[in-house]
Motif scaffolding. Structure first.
Motif, mmCIF file in Angstrom:
data_model
loop_
_atom_site.group_PDB
_atom_site.id
_atom_site.type_symbol
_atom_site.label_atom_id
_atom_site.label_comp_id
_atom_site.label_asym_id
_atom_site.label_seq_id
_atom_site.Cartn_x
_atom_site.Cartn_y
_atom_site.Cartn_z
ATOM 1 N N ILE A 23 0.832 -1.207 0.000
ATOM 2 C CA ILE A 23 0.000 0.000 0.000
ATOM 3 C C ILE A 23 0.864 1.254 0.000
ATOM 4 N N ASP A 24 1.843 1.305 0.897
ATOM 5 C CA ASP A 24 2.710 2.480 0.952
ATOM 6 C C ASP A 24 3.487 2.657 -0.347
ATOM 7 N N GLY A 25 3.915 1.557 -0.934
ATOM 8 C CA GLY A 25 4.645 1.637 -2.196
ATOM 9 C C GLY A 25 3.783 2.151 -3.332
ATOM 10 N N ILE A 26 2.542 1.682 -3.409
ATOM 11 C CA ILE A 26 1.617 2.171 -4.436
ATOM 12 C C ILE A 26 1.409 3.676 -4.274
ATOM 13 N N VAL A 73 3.701 -9.867 -13.199
ATOM 14 C CA VAL A 73 2.639 -9.111 -12.528
ATOM 15 C C VAL A 73 2.615 -9.502 -11.051
ATOM 16 N N PRO A 74 2.696 -8.523 -10.133
ATOM 17 C CA PRO A 74 2.570 -8.827 -8.708
ATOM 18 C C PRO A 74 1.097 -9.075 -8.394
ATOM 19 N N SER A 75 0.751 -10.293 -8.048
ATOM 20 C CA SER A 75 -0.656 -10.682 -8.001
ATOM 21 C C SER A 75 -1.462 -9.928 -6.946
ATOM 22 N N VAL A 76 -0.885 -9.691 -5.764
ATOM 23 C CA VAL A 76 -1.632 -8.984 -4.721
ATOM 24 C C VAL A 76 -1.797 -7.512 -5.076
ATOM 25 N N ILE A 77 -0.728 -6.871 -5.529
ATOM 26 C CA ILE A 77 -0.815 -5.461 -5.927
ATOM 27 C C ILE A 77 -1.793 -5.313 -7.085
ATOM 28 N N TYR A 78 -1.763 -6.242 -8.015
ATOM 29 C CA TYR A 78 -2.709 -6.220 -9.137
ATOM 30 C C TYR A 78 -4.140 -6.279 -8.618
ATOM 31 N N ASP A 79 -4.380 -7.160 -7.649
ATOM 32 C CA ASP A 79 -5.721 -7.276 -7.071
ATOM 33 C C ASP A 79 -6.111 -6.018 -6.312
ATOM 34 N N MET A 80 -5.152 -5.410 -5.631
ATOM 35 C CA MET A 80 -5.439 -4.180 -4.892
ATOM 36 C C MET A 80 -5.988 -3.088 -5.800
ATOM 37 N N LEU A 81 -5.540 -3.082 -7.048
ATOM 38 C CA LEU A 81 -5.911 -2.017 -7.979
ATOM 39 C C LEU A 81 -7.117 -2.383 -8.835
ATOM 40 N N LYS A 82 -7.772 -3.493 -8.498
ATOM 41 C CA LYS A 82 -9.010 -3.898 -9.168
ATOM 42 C C LYS A 82 -10.181 -3.679 -8.223
ATOM 43 N N ASP A 83 -11.383 -3.786 -8.771
ATOM 44 C CA ASP A 83 -12.577 -3.742 -7.943
ATOM 45 C C ASP A 83 -12.919 -5.145 -7.478
ATOM 46 N N LEU A 87 -9.937 -8.992 -1.231
ATOM 47 C CA LEU A 87 -8.923 -8.765 -0.201
ATOM 48 C C LEU A 87 -9.615 -8.407 1.118
ATOM 49 N N PRO A 88 -8.925 -8.563 2.249
ATOM 50 C CA PRO A 88 -9.520 -8.211 3.539
ATOM 51 C C PRO A 88 -9.994 -6.754 3.561
ATOM 52 N N ASP A 89 -11.099 -6.491 4.259
ATOM 53 C CA ASP A 89 -11.663 -5.140 4.306
ATOM 54 C C ASP A 89 -10.664 -4.108 4.790
ATOM 55 N N GLU A 90 -9.854 -4.489 5.803
ATOM 56 C CA GLU A 90 -8.909 -3.510 6.347
ATOM 57 C C GLU A 90 -7.856 -3.106 5.315
ATOM 58 N N VAL A 91 -7.514 -4.040 4.422
ATOM 59 C CA VAL A 91 -6.561 -3.728 3.355
ATOM 60 C C VAL A 91 -7.201 -2.768 2.362
ATOM 61 N N ASN A 92 -8.430 -3.074 1.943
ATOM 62 C CA ASN A 92 -9.134 -2.203 1.002
ATOM 63 C C ASN A 92 -9.343 -0.808 1.576
ATOM 64 N N GLU A 93 -9.692 -0.739 2.855
ATOM 65 C CA GLU A 93 -9.952 0.554 3.484
ATOM 66 C C GLU A 93 -8.670 1.379 3.605
ATOM 67 N N LYS A 94 -7.582 0.736 3.967
ATOM 68 C CA LYS A 94 -6.318 1.476 4.092
ATOM 69 C C LYS A 94 -5.862 1.983 2.727
ATOM 70 N N LEU A 95 -5.980 1.149 1.705
ATOM 71 C CA LEU A 95 -5.587 1.578 0.366
ATOM 72 C C LEU A 95 -6.454 2.744 -0.099
ATOM 73 N N ALA A 96 -7.771 2.654 0.137
ATOM 74 C CA ALA A 96 -8.687 3.712 -0.291
ATOM 75 C C ALA A 96 -8.411 5.031 0.425
ATOM 76 N N SER A 97 -7.826 4.941 1.626
ATOM 77 C CA SER A 97 -7.497 6.165 2.351
ATOM 78 C C SER A 97 -6.237 6.825 1.809
ATOM 79 N N ARG A 98 -5.491 6.093 0.985
ATOM 80 C CA ARG A 98 -4.203 6.591 0.491
ATOM 81 C C ARG A 98 -4.244 7.008 -0.975
ATOM 82 N N ILE A 99 -5.086 6.345 -1.761
ATOM 83 C CA ILE A 99 -5.090 6.606 -3.209
ATOM 84 C C ILE A 99 -6.519 6.656 -3.748
ATOM 85 N N SER A 100 -6.644 7.195 -4.951
ATOM 86 C CA SER A 100 -7.885 7.088 -5.712
ATOM 87 C C SER A 100 -7.534 6.581 -7.099
ATOM 88 N N ILE A 101 -8.480 5.921 -7.737
ATOM 89 C CA ILE A 101 -8.256 5.341 -9.061
ATOM 90 C C ILE A 101 -9.274 5.924 -10.028
#
Length: 199
Positions: A23-26, A73-83, A87-101
């Motif tokens: 997440i921080d890297g993205i 392709v990094p499979s988890v990072i790829y999934d993070m950037l899809k709808d 992934l676990p809710d806490e992961v999705n929520e933390k990512l959404a607090s850091r970026i927008s797509i």
């Protein structure tokens, strides 16, 4: 998989995925290159993970790379950037607090949220930030075709892709060149703190 137990069949060098570093890297890449697409995020992470592995014996993200038509392709990072990637809710929520797509045709452009937080990359060491930014500088402005061709020369990608399996997993061990000093000893050191999975 319990410690000390392995699957039968071919074993593959893997690492535990670090969601926070992903997440921080993205967010880091999106802050330094607003609108960066998921394709470039994946390739920048791949080369940063590879260089960090060769220098420090472990990747930054620990993500599980797969061989797809256009390169690793990094499979988890790829999934993070899809709808709805599951992934676990806490992961999705933390990512959404850091970026927008933002969707631009088929491209998913990634933007970092503005923040004054000086500790926003707290899961990443200074060295890890440097590896990611160095990789972004080196590969972030190359064309799609250039990056595709460069990654297709990676043995780890080629060996996985040639199996004919859909999204075949890549072996981190094959990122280490045969010419690497004391390669066998280096690989053994890595294996002591990494995990194995079946191909």
């Amino acid at each position: 998989m319990p410690d000390g137990q392995f699957y039968e069949g071919p074993r593959m060098l893997r690492f535990k995925v670090n969601y926070d570093k992903c997440i921080d890297g993205i967010a880091l890449l999106a802050e330094h290159k607003p609108g960066i697409t998921q394709y470039y995020i994946g390739k920048v992470f791949f080369f940063a993970d590879k260089e960090h592995l060769l220098d420090w014996g472990r990747p930054i993200s620990g993500d599980h790379y797969v061989a797809m038509d256009h390169g690793p392709v990094p499979s988890v990072i790829y999934d993070m950037l899809k709808d709805d990637a599951g992934l676990p809710d806490e992961v999705n929520e933390k990512l959404a607090s850091r970026i927008s797509i933002t969707l631009n045709g088929k491209k998913r452009e990634v933007y970092a949220h503005a923040t004054a937080d000086n500790h926003r990359w707290q899961s990443l060491s200074k060295d890890e930030v440097k590896y990611l930014l160095d990789s972004l500088k080196k590969y972030g402005n190359k064309s799609f075709t250039e990056l595709r061709n460069i990654t297709h020369n990676e043995r780890a990608w080629a060996d996985a892709y040639e199996t004919g399996s859909n999204n075949a997993p890549m072996d981190y061990e094959k990122l280490i060149p045969d010419s690497f000093d004391d390669r066998s000893a280096f690989v053994e050191q890595i294996k002591e703190r990494a995990a194995f999975d079946r191909a």
